[in-house]
Design a protein around this motif. Structure first.
Motif, short mmCIF file in Angstrom:
data_model
loop_
_atom_site.label_atom_id
_atom_site.label_comp_id
_atom_site.label_asym_id
_atom_site.label_seq_id
_atom_site.Cartn_x
_atom_site.Cartn_y
_atom_site.Cartn_z
N LEU A 1 36.85 31.99 37.04
CA LEU A 1 35.68 32.56 37.71
C LEU A 1 36.12 33.20 39.01
CD1 LEU A 1 33.15 29.58 37.34
CD2 LEU A 1 33.44 31.55 35.82
N VAL A 2 35.46 34.29 39.38
CA VAL A 2 35.77 34.92 40.67
C VAL A 2 34.50 35.02 41.49
CG1 VAL A 2 37.76 36.26 39.86
CG2 VAL A 2 35.49 37.26 39.71
N ALA A 3 34.67 35.02 42.82
CA ALA A 3 33.55 35.26 43.72
C ALA A 3 33.65 36.71 44.18
CB ALA A 3 33.63 34.31 44.91
N GLU A 4 32.62 37.49 43.87
CA GLU A 4 32.59 38.91 44.27
C GLU A 4 31.74 39.03 45.51
OE1 GLU A 4 30.73 41.30 41.36
OE2 GLU A 4 32.51 41.52 40.12
N TYR A 5 32.16 39.89 46.42
CA TYR A 5 31.40 40.06 47.66
C TYR A 5 31.02 41.53 47.88
CZ TYR A 5 30.41 40.16 52.67
OH TYR A 5 29.83 40.35 53.88
N GLY A 6 29.77 41.73 48.27
CA GLY A 6 29.32 43.07 48.65
C GLY A 6 29.15 44.01 47.48
N GLU A 7 28.76 45.24 47.85
CA GLU A 7 28.45 46.22 46.80
C GLU A 7 29.68 46.64 46.00
OE1 GLU A 7 26.40 49.38 48.74
OE2 GLU A 7 24.74 48.06 49.28
N GLU A 8 30.83 46.60 46.68
CA GLU A 8 32.07 47.02 46.01
C GLU A 8 32.60 45.97 45.05
OE1 GLU A 8 34.74 49.30 48.35
OE2 GLU A 8 32.91 50.52 48.21
N GLY A 9 32.04 44.78 45.12
CA GLY A 9 32.50 43.70 44.24
C GLY A 9 33.89 43.22 44.58
N GLN A 10 34.22 43.20 45.87
CA GLN A 10 35.55 42.73 46.29
C GLN A 10 35.73 41.25 45.91
OE1 GLN A 10 35.74 42.41 50.53
NE2 GLN A 10 37.84 41.65 50.52
N VAL A 11 36.89 40.92 45.34
CA VAL A 11 37.12 39.52 44.97
C VAL A 11 37.55 38.75 46.23
CG1 VAL A 11 38.55 37.94 43.61
CG2 VAL A 11 37.73 40.07 42.59
N ILE A 12 36.77 37.71 46.57
CA ILE A 12 37.10 36.92 47.77
C ILE A 12 37.35 35.45 47.44
CG2 ILE A 12 35.87 38.46 49.37
CD1 ILE A 12 33.62 36.28 49.30
N GLY A 13 37.25 35.12 46.17
CA GLY A 13 37.52 33.73 45.80
C GLY A 13 37.78 33.64 44.31
N VAL A 14 38.49 32.58 43.91
CA VAL A 14 38.81 32.41 42.50
C VAL A 14 38.96 30.92 42.18
CG1 VAL A 14 41.32 32.65 42.90
CG2 VAL A 14 40.41 33.15 40.65
N ILE A 15 38.68 30.57 40.95
CA ILE A 15 38.95 29.21 40.47
C ILE A 15 39.22 29.27 38.97
CG2 ILE A 15 36.53 28.56 39.95
CD1 ILE A 15 37.23 25.78 41.19
N ARG A 16 40.12 28.41 38.50
CA ARG A 16 40.42 28.35 37.07
C ARG A 16 40.00 26.97 36.56
NH1 ARG A 16 44.06 31.30 40.53
NH2 ARG A 16 44.93 33.04 39.40
N GLY A 17 39.74 26.90 35.28
CA GLY A 17 39.39 25.59 34.72
C GLY A 17 39.63 25.56 33.23
N CYS A 18 39.77 24.36 32.69
CA CYS A 18 39.93 24.21 31.25
C CYS A 18 39.39 22.85 30.84
CB CYS A 18 41.39 24.35 30.84
SG CYS A 18 42.46 23.28 31.75
N VAL A 19 39.09 22.73 29.56
CA VAL A 19 38.53 21.48 29.03
C VAL A 19 39.38 21.04 27.85
CG1 VAL A 19 36.52 20.45 27.87
CG2 VAL A 19 36.18 22.03 29.78
N LYS A 20 39.72 19.76 27.83
CA LYS A 20 40.51 19.23 26.70
C LYS A 20 40.12 17.79 26.45
CE LYS A 20 44.09 18.51 30.01
NZ LYS A 20 45.45 18.66 30.43
#
Ligand code: COA
Length: 392
Positions: free
Chosen positions: A68-87
């Motif tokens: 997942l990414v966190a987009e900021y503002g109208e330009e959709g700048q990526v300002i955060g990220v996280i990864r995850g998985c389930v097992k």
């Protein structure tokens, strides 16, 4: 913190949208952000990770994964990220449970302390719940106060286990292997049945171990046995020798590369000097540093187990064998293992203290009953935690 005064943080948060990663839309902006996050403290050495153009590489090998990414503002700048998985993994005593692993959380420097990290964790937890996960866990260095605070104070995770990361550099010389020891390369099907026998009562042993062992990144499962015991065992029929050790090797070199930056010219010259000496006169067995100032890969050891009175020496032999494999392969700077603090194998794995760190903290949360007491958060049923190489 001054940035949080007034409603500025709310304005900023309102402009942030959490979305699933889309390569076309986010790749460039994400790579830029992750590069900026990597900059270590000025004047201090730092270890940087190169994901080799594949931001999903660390979760790709687990079938249920998301970024997942966190987009900021109208330009959709990526300002955060996280990864995850389930097992599906054991939680001790052969009981299996669906577990989520949260990793690779980053928020760009100028957007920190606005609740974006928390928001990313909450969104990922929702995704994990939808995929049936009952628990979620994360791992971080014990000195990472922002991360520990975020997970324990804001998101109600509990500190669960402390693991030790053992690092052995790959030298230019070979490690001697005792000639009385036989090293067997086990096929994945046999390794699967042996691991099912050894680890079903440990914690975090994955149900899809067969997929891990037959993955192309798995370089093999090896067992060391005193030659005198070879005739006394029949592994296919479950008859094990009185003493043995076993481990598997995961090639992270194909997934990501590490690089040490920011060392002084003197330290750099010393490292290069020892290496040259080791290469020219390998019989001296100079404990040289590999060239960690250029991107290098690592071999990750997992599924480590030893039995019997020679178990310890056999484990050392196996580690020496893997060292020589890495030396021959090239491009591999270190061999790494991560073990629970009460795991007896921990003291048998050769490592350099200087590069090893004692406290990698794992925190866990019950996603169904937040904060509830249960087996995972209570006393450990087993001193052994199986560290999945795909999580490394
Ligand atoms: C850890 C990180 C993701 C936090 O992101 P963030 O968007 O600033 O986090 P939040 O604003 O949601 O903060 C939530 C809580 O975390 C804690 N926290 C965050 N930064 C902190 C800091 N520098 N010092 C102490 N606590 C901190 C606080 O408890 C905070 O709540 P508060 O602001 O009400 O006091 C960010 O600092 C980061 O990217 N760090 C580098 C990468 C990293 O360490 N990732 C974690 C790997 S597991």
């Amino acid at each position: 913190m001054s940035l949080k005064i007034g409603d500025e943080s709310w304005q900023k948060r309102a402009l942030v949208v959490i979305r699933e990663y889309d390569e076309e839309r986010h790749k460039v902006s994400l790579e830029k952000m992750e590069k900026l996050c990597e900059v270590g403290e000025r004047g201090k050495p730092s270890l940087v990770t190169d994901l080799m153009g594949d931001p999903i590489c660390r979760i790709r090998h687990i079938p249920l994964h998301v970024m997942l990414v966190a987009e900021y503002g109208e330009e959709g700048q990526v300002i955060g990220v996280i990864r995850g998985c389930v097992k599906t993994v054991t939680r001790g005593n052969s009981v299996y449970v669906k577990l989520a692993y949260l990793l690779g959380l980053r928020v760009s420097h100028q957007h920190r302390r606005f609740g974006i990290g928390t928001k990313l964790v909450e969104h990922l937890e929702e995704w994990c719940k939808q995929k049936g996960a009952k628990y979620a866990y994360m791992a971080t260095d014990c000195t990472n106060e922002p991360s520990i605070n975020l997970f324990t104070k804001k998101c109600y995770y509990s500190k669960f286990r402390t693991l030790t990361m053992l690092v052995q550099p790959v030298h230019a010389h070979y490690k001697p292997i005792n000639s009385n020891v036989a090293i067997l390369h086990l096929p994945p099907s046999l390794a699967t049945s042996i691991y099912n026998h050894i680890f079903t009562n440990s914690e975090f042993f994955p149900r899809d171990i067969d997929l891990i062992l037959s993955n192309k990144l798995n370089l093999g499962t090896f067992m060391a046995i005193p030659k005198k015991y070879l005739s006394k065992c029949d592994l296919k029929r479950g008859i094990y020798p009185p003493s043995y050790s076993i481990l598997s090797v995961w090639n992270t070199k194909e997934v990501f590369k590490l690089q040490v930056k920011g060392v002084s010219p003197l330290a750099h010259a010393c490292c290069v000097g020892t290496r040259v000496l080791d290469e020219w006169m390998p019989w001296l067995r100079v404990p040289s540093y590999p060239d960690v100032f250029r991107p290098f890969g690592v071999y990750f050891l997992y599924g480590l187990h030893m039995e019997g009175k020679y178990g310890r020496q056999l484990m050392k032999c196996l580690c020496g064998f893997v060292h020589n494999m890495a030396r021959d392969e090239g491009g591999c700077g270190a061999i790494v293992a991560e073990l629970g603090q009460r795991d007896p194998v921990k003291d048998a794995v050769p490592h350099w203290r200087k590069f090893s760190w004692a406290e990698d903290i794992w925190c866990i949360k019950n996603l169904e009953k937040c904060g509830s007491y249960d087996c995972f958060t209570s006393r450990s049923s087993s001193p052994v935690i199986f560290v999945d190489p795909r999580d490394f």
